[in-house]
Every structure is written in structure tokens, then in C-alpha cells.
Design a protein around this motif. Structure first.
Motif, PDB file in Angstrom:
ATOM      1  N   ASP A  48       0.815  -1.210   0.000  1.00 27.18           N
ATOM      2  CA  ASP A  48       0.000   0.000   0.000  1.00 27.18           C
ATOM      3  C   ASP A  48       0.851   1.264   0.000  1.00 27.18           C
ATOM      4  O   ASP A  48       0.294   2.373  -0.089  1.00 27.18           O
ATOM      5  CB  ASP A  48      -0.924   0.020   1.223  1.00 27.18           C
ATOM      6  CG  ASP A  48      -1.949  -1.105   1.190  1.00 27.18           C
ATOM      7  OD1 ASP A  48      -2.330  -1.509   0.077  1.00 27.18           O
ATOM      8  OD2 ASP A  48      -2.356  -1.580   2.262  1.00 27.18           O
ATOM      9  N   ASN A  49       2.161   1.106   0.122  1.00 30.01           N
ATOM     10  CA  ASN A  49       3.038   2.272   0.107  1.00 30.01           C
ATOM     11  C   ASN A  49       2.907   2.998  -1.228  1.00 30.01           C
ATOM     12  O   ASN A  49       2.997   2.392  -2.293  1.00 30.01           O
ATOM     13  CB  ASN A  49       4.485   1.843   0.337  1.00 30.01           C
ATOM     14  CG  ASN A  49       5.449   3.003   0.322  1.00 30.01           C
ATOM     15  OD1 ASN A  49       5.881   3.444  -0.740  1.00 30.01           O
ATOM     16  ND2 ASN A  49       5.801   3.492   1.485  1.00 30.01           N
ATOM     17  N   ASN A  50       2.684   4.298  -1.197  1.00 23.78           N
ATOM     18  CA  ASN A  50       2.403   5.053  -2.420  1.00 23.78           C
ATOM     19  C   ASN A  50       3.607   5.175  -3.338  1.00 23.78           C
ATOM     20  O   ASN A  50       3.450   5.275  -4.556  1.00 23.78           O
ATOM     21  CB  ASN A  50       1.862   6.440  -2.059  1.00 23.78           C
ATOM     22  CG  ASN A  50       0.443   6.385  -1.520  1.00 23.78           C
ATOM     23  OD1 ASN A  50      -0.436   5.798  -2.141  1.00 23.78           O
ATOM     24  ND2 ASN A  50       0.228   6.953  -0.354  1.00 23.78           N
ATOM     25  N   LYS A  70       6.476  10.922  18.133  1.00 29.54           N
ATOM     26  CA  LYS A  70       5.387  11.311  17.236  1.00 29.54           C
ATOM     27  C   LYS A  70       5.872  11.385  15.800  1.00 29.54           C
ATOM     28  O   LYS A  70       5.152  10.969  14.873  1.00 29.54           O
ATOM     29  CB  LYS A  70       4.826  12.677  17.664  1.00 29.54           C
ATOM     30  CG  LYS A  70       3.514  13.024  16.986  1.00 29.54           C
ATOM     31  CD  LYS A  70       2.434  12.032  17.399  1.00 29.54           C
ATOM     32  CE  LYS A  70       1.117  12.286  16.679  1.00 29.54           C
ATOM     33  NZ  LYS A  70       0.074  11.323  17.076  1.00 29.54           N
ATOM     34  N   THR A  71       7.086  11.882  15.614  1.00 24.61           N
ATOM     35  CA  THR A  71       7.649  11.952  14.263  1.00 24.61           C
ATOM     36  C   THR A  71       7.826  10.558  13.672  1.00 24.61           C
ATOM     37  O   THR A  71       7.501  10.309  12.500  1.00 24.61           O
ATOM     38  CB  THR A  71       9.012  12.676  14.296  1.00 24.61           C
ATOM     39  OG1 THR A  71       8.830  14.000  14.810  1.00 24.61           O
ATOM     40  CG2 THR A  71       9.606  12.770  12.905  1.00 24.61           C
ATOM     41  N   LEU A  72       8.337   9.625  14.470  1.00 23.86           N
ATOM     42  CA  LEU A  72       8.541   8.256  13.990  1.00 23.86           C
ATOM     43  C   LEU A  72       7.207   7.550  13.767  1.00 23.86           C
ATOM     44  O   LEU A  72       7.082   6.742  12.836  1.00 23.86           O
ATOM     45  CB  LEU A  72       9.398   7.480  14.995  1.00 23.86           C
ATOM     46  CG  LEU A  72      10.856   7.923  15.069  1.00 23.86           C
ATOM     47  CD1 LEU A  72      11.557   7.289  16.276  1.00 23.86           C
ATOM     48  CD2 LEU A  72      11.600   7.545  13.787  1.00 23.86           C
ATOM     49  N   GLU A  73       6.213   7.858  14.590  1.00 23.62           N
ATOM     50  CA  GLU A  73       4.879   7.292  14.373  1.00 23.62           C
ATOM     51  C   GLU A  73       4.341   7.742  13.019  1.00 23.62           C
ATOM     52  O   GLU A  73       3.767   6.941  12.256  1.00 23.62           O
ATOM     53  CB  GLU A  73       3.941   7.751  15.489  1.00 23.62           C
ATOM     54  CG  GLU A  73       2.510   7.220  15.331  1.00 23.62           C
ATOM     55  CD  GLU A  73       1.512   7.982  16.172  1.00 23.62           C
ATOM     56  OE1 GLU A  73       0.732   7.337  16.884  1.00 23.62           O
ATOM     57  OE2 GLU A  73       1.508   9.225  16.100  1.00 23.62           O
ATOM     58  N   THR A  74       4.534   9.015  12.694  1.00 21.21           N
ATOM     59  CA  THR A  74       4.103   9.544  11.395  1.00 21.21           C
ATOM     60  C   THR A  74       4.831   8.841  10.260  1.00 21.21           C
ATOM     61  O   THR A  74       4.226   8.513   9.227  1.00 21.21           O
ATOM     62  CB  THR A  74       4.356  11.060  11.334  1.00 21.21           C
ATOM     63  OG1 THR A  74       3.665  11.702  12.419  1.00 21.21           O
ATOM     64  CG2 THR A  74       3.876  11.644  10.013  1.00 21.21           C
ATOM     65  N   ASP A  75       6.130   8.615  10.423  1.00 22.71           N
ATOM     66  CA  ASP A  75       6.908   7.910   9.396  1.00 22.71           C
ATOM     67  C   ASP A  75       6.366   6.505   9.167  1.00 22.71           C
ATOM     68  O   ASP A  75       6.257   6.046   8.012  1.00 22.71           O
ATOM     69  CB  ASP A  75       8.380   7.841   9.798  1.00 22.71           C
ATOM     70  CG  ASP A  75       9.090   9.164   9.593  1.00 22.71           C
ATOM     71  OD1 ASP A  75       8.560  10.018   8.861  1.00 22.71           O
ATOM     72  OD2 ASP A  75      10.177   9.356  10.160  1.00 22.71           O
ATOM     73  N   LEU A  76       6.034   5.805  10.235  1.00 26.88           N
ATOM     74  CA  LEU A  76       5.509   4.438  10.093  1.00 26.88           C
ATOM     75  C   LEU A  76       4.157   4.439   9.388  1.00 26.88           C
ATOM     76  O   LEU A  76       3.878   3.559   8.567  1.00 26.88           O
ATOM     77  CB  LEU A  76       5.395   3.775  11.468  1.00 26.88           C
ATOM     78  CG  LEU A  76       6.714   3.353  12.138  1.00 26.88           C
ATOM     79  CD1 LEU A  76       6.446   2.765  13.509  1.00 26.88           C
ATOM     80  CD2 LEU A  76       7.465   2.342  11.266  1.00 26.88           C
ATOM     81  N   ARG A  77       3.319   5.407   9.693  1.00 26.98           N
ATOM     82  CA  ARG A  77       2.029   5.502   8.999  1.00 26.98           C
ATOM     83  C   ARG A  77       2.247   5.769   7.506  1.00 26.98           C
ATOM     84  O   ARG A  77       1.553   5.198   6.658  1.00 26.98           O
ATOM     85  CB  ARG A  77       1.188   6.636   9.602  1.00 26.98           C
ATOM     86  CG  ARG A  77       0.657   6.367  11.001  1.00 26.98           C
ATOM     87  CD  ARG A  77      -0.226   7.521  11.450  1.00 26.98           C
ATOM     88  NE  ARG A  77      -0.629   7.425  12.833  1.00 26.98           N
ATOM     89  CZ  ARG A  77      -1.701   6.766  13.270  1.00 26.98           C
ATOM     90  NH1 ARG A  77      -2.480   6.141  12.407  1.00 26.98           N
ATOM     91  NH2 ARG A  77      -2.002   6.739  14.556  1.00 26.98           N
ATOM     92  N   ARG A  78       3.200   6.632   7.202  1.00 32.95           N
ATOM     93  CA  ARG A  78       3.479   6.954   5.799  1.00 32.95           C
ATOM     94  C   ARG A  78       4.034   5.743   5.061  1.00 32.95           C
ATOM     95  O   ARG A  78       3.590   5.417   3.947  1.00 32.95           O
ATOM     96  CB  ARG A  78       4.469   8.119   5.717  1.00 32.95           C
ATOM     97  CG  ARG A  78       4.908   8.473   4.305  1.00 32.95           C
ATOM     98  CD  ARG A  78       5.981   9.537   4.321  1.00 32.95           C
ATOM     99  NE  ARG A  78       7.138   9.120   5.095  1.00 32.95           N
ATOM    100  CZ  ARG A  78       8.092   8.295   4.649  1.00 32.95           C
ATOM    101  NH1 ARG A  78       8.005   7.781   3.428  1.00 32.95           N
ATOM    102  NH2 ARG A  78       9.119   7.974   5.412  1.00 32.95           N
ATOM    103  N   ILE A  79       5.007   5.076   5.646  1.00 33.35           N
ATOM    104  CA  ILE A  79       5.637   3.928   4.989  1.00 33.35           C
ATOM    105  C   ILE A  79       4.629   2.818   4.741  1.00 33.35           C
ATOM    106  O   ILE A  79       4.660   2.149   3.701  1.00 33.35           O
ATOM    107  CB  ILE A  79       6.821   3.410   5.846  1.00 33.35           C
ATOM    108  CG1 ILE A  79       7.929   4.466   5.897  1.00 33.35           C
ATOM    109  CG2 ILE A  79       7.374   2.106   5.279  1.00 33.35           C
ATOM    110  CD1 ILE A  79       9.012   4.146   6.897  1.00 33.35           C
ATOM    111  N   SER A  80       3.718   2.624   5.688  1.00 35.48           N
ATOM    112  CA  SER A  80       2.726   1.553   5.541  1.00 35.48           C
ATOM    113  C   SER A  80       1.518   1.977   4.720  1.00 35.48           C
ATOM    114  O   SER A  80       0.568   1.195   4.570  1.00 35.48           O
ATOM    115  CB  SER A  80       2.263   1.088   6.938  1.00 35.48           C
ATOM    116  OG  SER A  80       1.662   2.158   7.645  1.00 35.48           O
TER     117      SER A  80
END
Length: 452
Positions: free
Chosen positions: A267-269, A434-444
Motif C-alpha cells: 500500500d506504500n504510495n 510522534k515523528t517516527l509514528e508519522t513515518d511508520l504511517r506513511r511507509i505503511s
């Protein structure tokens, strides 16, 4: 020597006194802020950005262009119908000598010529090129959608970063203001001790220096908050001076397992974009291969011609009628250009496959690294949340020990610095998590859906 119970008693009284002062201070600040500013939750900020951010709007318009281009007519599947016509009126001198001996010699002879042509051309077969072209147009539209999603992800990440930068700086400001209140009490205590002969001027000067240092840090932090708010307003495409207040807490709600994240990588864009690039390269190869096949075209024309002359052998000439037919063409030799195009297309396909594989490996590595950092950061955050409580307790005990005269200013100063460093580490750990949480959401591939 004071007993531990006595110290804890003083600690509790001092903590209650401090909490009352802080509560009054922040209630006053909050009341004044709410009188002028509107609270802006993170979800609302992201919604505004996705609706008004200039980069998002530009990519949205580019997507709309590709949508408009994605038609069977643009792929060449529909006929072309053209209508053309002319009307010419002239006035000429006419001189004719005919074979039957008739001579015509007139000046200013009027004549008209009318022509109308309605034509239809329809490509019936072109080696399947039109069908490959239509699939490419579908691919271009999908590609533009993925580019729009990537821009939306970038915008959301930037908004989250700016938003939680404000919260981080506000939490630092709150800690600094706590320090300032404590240091002000320390200065007053040092001054009283100096006046009654139980203290030294060095202690008072040291307290004033530390107080001034914290006031300076407070001013810098206020400036940082203003700068972060300007940045957030810019991302939301609204006036830079638009007032607002943010939430005051950082909530980490995304706690997936590594296996769950691995399964969601398709699902990664970015992966989807490069997968489409590979398909488009394959379609371009098929388009070029279709150049080797014949092209068959159906043609039909309705023609009307009429000419009128004021003198001469032919006074009226008119013709009209429908004609139709089929034409076929096939390339035999064009300087090996078709072979060249096919060879280059095959290299494009190879490169697109390599790029797709490269991006897959890159995203997998990025996921592994981000997940490891996120897990470590959560452990650090838990430790720092516990540590700040210990540092605050140590500071209160050190204050009471200094108040009753059983410790020196060096011990108290160390406690201040320890509390300050603990607060700084805690705030930075929250922000980084919070920054790393955002990165994980983006990557996935879950970042956009998380805020819709």
C-alpha cells in the motif's frame, strides 16, 4: 540533621504551594488565549491543509488534467469528422477562342465557386496501438493520483511536524516557567539568608544568574513558538498572523507489530508509483512494436462543388455525392527507426524494473529502521516519564534542604540542572516518538487514511 519525615513534610507543602501558583498562572494565560484564539486540533489542521495547501491544489489540478486526457478519443479509437467549405466570388476579364470559331471577349465577368466537404476518417486497425495507448492513459491518470497522494503525505507530515513542534516548545516553555517561579523563590530565600547573616552573596548572585538564564531561554522559546505557528499557518495557506491555540499533549496511538507493517508495504504510495512506471514502460514497448503492423483506415466523404460563370463555355458546373473506401498502409523501411525505438523501449522496461526493485528494497530498509527507532524511542519515553518524576522530587528535596540550611547552593544548582535536562529529554522523546509514528504511517500507506 533533619529527619526524612521532616524533609518530606516541607517537600509536600512546597509542592502544594508551587502547584497553586502554576495553576493560577496557566488558568490566567489560558483564559486570555481563549479570549482571542480558537483551538485548532491536529485533525482540523490536516483537513484545512488538504483542502487549501498550494502544493496539494496544484497536484490535484494535474490529476484533473490526466483525468480529462483519459478518453477513448484521445487514444485514437473514435473517428475524426471534418467539415470544410469555401465560397469564392470573382470578377475577371474573360477572353476565349473556342474550336468552333466562337470568340468571347468580355470585361468584368462575375463568377462564383462554392465547395463543401464533409469527411470521416476512422482507424480500424493499427496493430492494437490504440488499445495500448488507452491503457497508458489509464496509467497516467493512476500515476497522477499516486503523485497527488505522495504530496498529500508530504503535506500531512509537514503539518504534523509543525503542529507538534509548537506543542514541544510550549511544553518546554511550561517547564521553563516552572523553573523561573522556583528560581524567584530561591532568589528571595538567598536574599533573606544574606540579610540575616546565614547566607552568602555568592549564593544570591548565582541564583540571579540562573534566573536570568531561564528568562533568556523563555524569550527564545516564545520566539520559537511564534516561528512554528507562522510555519503552520503557511502550510494551511492562511494569513500568517491567524491566531490559534493547539492541543497540549502528544498522544502516541499507533502501536502496530512489525509483521503487520510488512504486510501493508504494497500500500506504500512510492511502491505503487514505481509499479505503475514499470507498467507504463511495458505499454510503451507494445506501442512501438505495433508500428510494424499495417494501419487500416475507413474513409467517407460527402462532396458538393458548384461554380457559376457570367460568360464562357461553361456557365454552370455542379457536382455532389458520397464516396467511401478503405485505405491500408504498412511500413517497409524507415531507416531502422522502428527497431531503434523498440530497443530503447526494452531498455526503459529494464530500467523501470530495476527502479521498482530498488524502491522496494529501499522502503523495506526504511521500514526496518523506522520501526527499530520507534520501538527504542517508546522505551526511552517510558524511562524519561519516570525520570522526570524523580528529578522533580529531587529538586523539591534539594530546595527544602537549602531552605533549612543543611545543603549548599551547589547541590541545589545541580538539582535545577538535572530537572531541566530531564524535562528537555522527555519533551524531545515525545516529539521524536510522534515523528517516527508519522513515518511508520506513511511507509505503511496509512497516513492519509488515518486523518480522513
Amino acid at each position: 540533621m533533619l529527619s526524612l519525615q521532616f524533609i518530606h513534610s516541607f517537600q509536600k507543602k512546597n509542592e502544594m504551594k508551587l502547584n497553586k501558583k502554576l495553576t493560577f498562572l496557566f488558568m490566567a494565560v489560558t483564559f486570555l488565549a481563549n479570549a482571542q484564539e480558537i483551538k485548532l486540533p491536529i485533525d482540523s489542521a490536516i483537513k484545512i491543509a488538504l483542502e487549501k495547501n498550494y502544493d496539494v491544489l496544484i497536484y490535484s489540478n494535474l490529476t484533473e488534467i490526466e483525468k480529462n486526457n483519459n478518453t477513448i478519443g484521445n487514444a485514437g479509437m473514435l473517428p475524426n469528422i471534418d467539415l470544410s467549405g469555401t465560397y469564392i466570388k470573382s470578377n475577371n476579364d474573360l477572353k476565349q477562342e473556342l474550336s468552333n470559331g466562337t470568340n468571347v471577349d468580355k470585361k468584368g465577368v462575375a463568377s462564383t465557386n462554392t465547395n463543401l466537404d464533409a469527411g470521416l476518417n476512422w482507424t480500424l486497425f493499427d496493430g492494437m496501438r490504440m488499445f495500448h495507448t488507452k491503457k497508458k492513459l489509464d496509467g497516467f491518470f493512476y500515476q497522477s493520483e499516486q503523485q497527488l497522494k505522495l504530496q498529500m503525505e508530504t503535506t500531512i507530515s509537514n503539518v504534523i511536524d509543525a503542529y507538534y513542534t509548537i506543542i514541544r516548545d510550549q511544553q518546554l516553555l511550561k517547564a521553563i516557567q516552572q523553573q523561573i517561579i522556583l528560581l524567584k523563590e530561591r532568589m528571595q530565600l538567598s536574599e533573606r539568608k544574606l540579610n540575616n547573616g546565614s547566607g552568602s552573596k555568592l549564593d544570591l548572585l548565582q541564583a540571579k544568574v540562573e534566573f536570568n538564564r531561564q528568562k533568556s531561554i523563555e524569550l527564545v522559546t516564545l520566539s520559537d513558538i511564534d516561528e512554528a505557528k507562522l510555519r503552520l499557518n503557511y502550510l494551511l495557506a492562511r494569513p500568517m498572523d491567524t491566531p490559534f491555540i493547539t492541543e497540549d499533549t502528544v498522544i502516541i496511538s499507533f502501536r502496530p507489530s512489525y509483521d503487520e507493517l510488512k504486510k501493508s508495504l504494497p500500500d506504500n504510495n512510492n511502491i505503487r508509483l514505481y509499479e505503475m512506471n514499470r507498467k507504463l514502460a511495458e505499454l510503451s514497448l507494445k506501442e512501438n512494436q505495433s508500428l510494424r503492423y499495417p494501419t487500416i483506415t475507413f474513409m467517407s466523404h460527402y462532396i458538393f462543388n458548384r461554380s457559376e460563370n457570367g460568360a464562357g463555355f461553361t456557365l454552370l458546373n455542379q457536382s455532389k455525392g458520397l464516396n467511401f473506401g478503405v485505405s491500408a498502409s504498412m511500413p517497409i523501411f524507415n531507416g531502422f527507426n522502428i527497431n531503434r525505438q523498440i530497443k530503447n523501449s526494452k531498455l526503459d522496461v529494464l530500467n523501470s524494473k530495476l527502479q521498482f526493485t530498488q524502491v522496494n528494497e529501499q522502503i523495506n530498509a526504511e521500514l526496518a529502521n523506522a520501526f527499530r527507532k520507534f520501538s527504542n524511542c517508546l522505551e526511552i519515553l517510558s524511562t524519561e516519564e519516570e525520570n522526570i518524576l524523580l528529578a522533580r522530587e529531587m529538586l523539591l528535596i534539594a530546595q527544602e534542604r537549602y531552605r533549612v540550611g543543611i545543603s549548599n547552593s551547589i547541590e541545589l544548582q545541580d538539582s535545577y540542572r538535572s530537572f531541566e535536562e530531564s524535562m528537555l529529554r522527555l519533551v524531545e522523546a515525545r516529539f521524536k516518538a510522534k515523528t517516527l509514528e508519522t513515518d511508520l504511517r506513511r511507509i505503511s500507506g496509512r497516513l492519509i487514511s488515518s486523518y480522513n
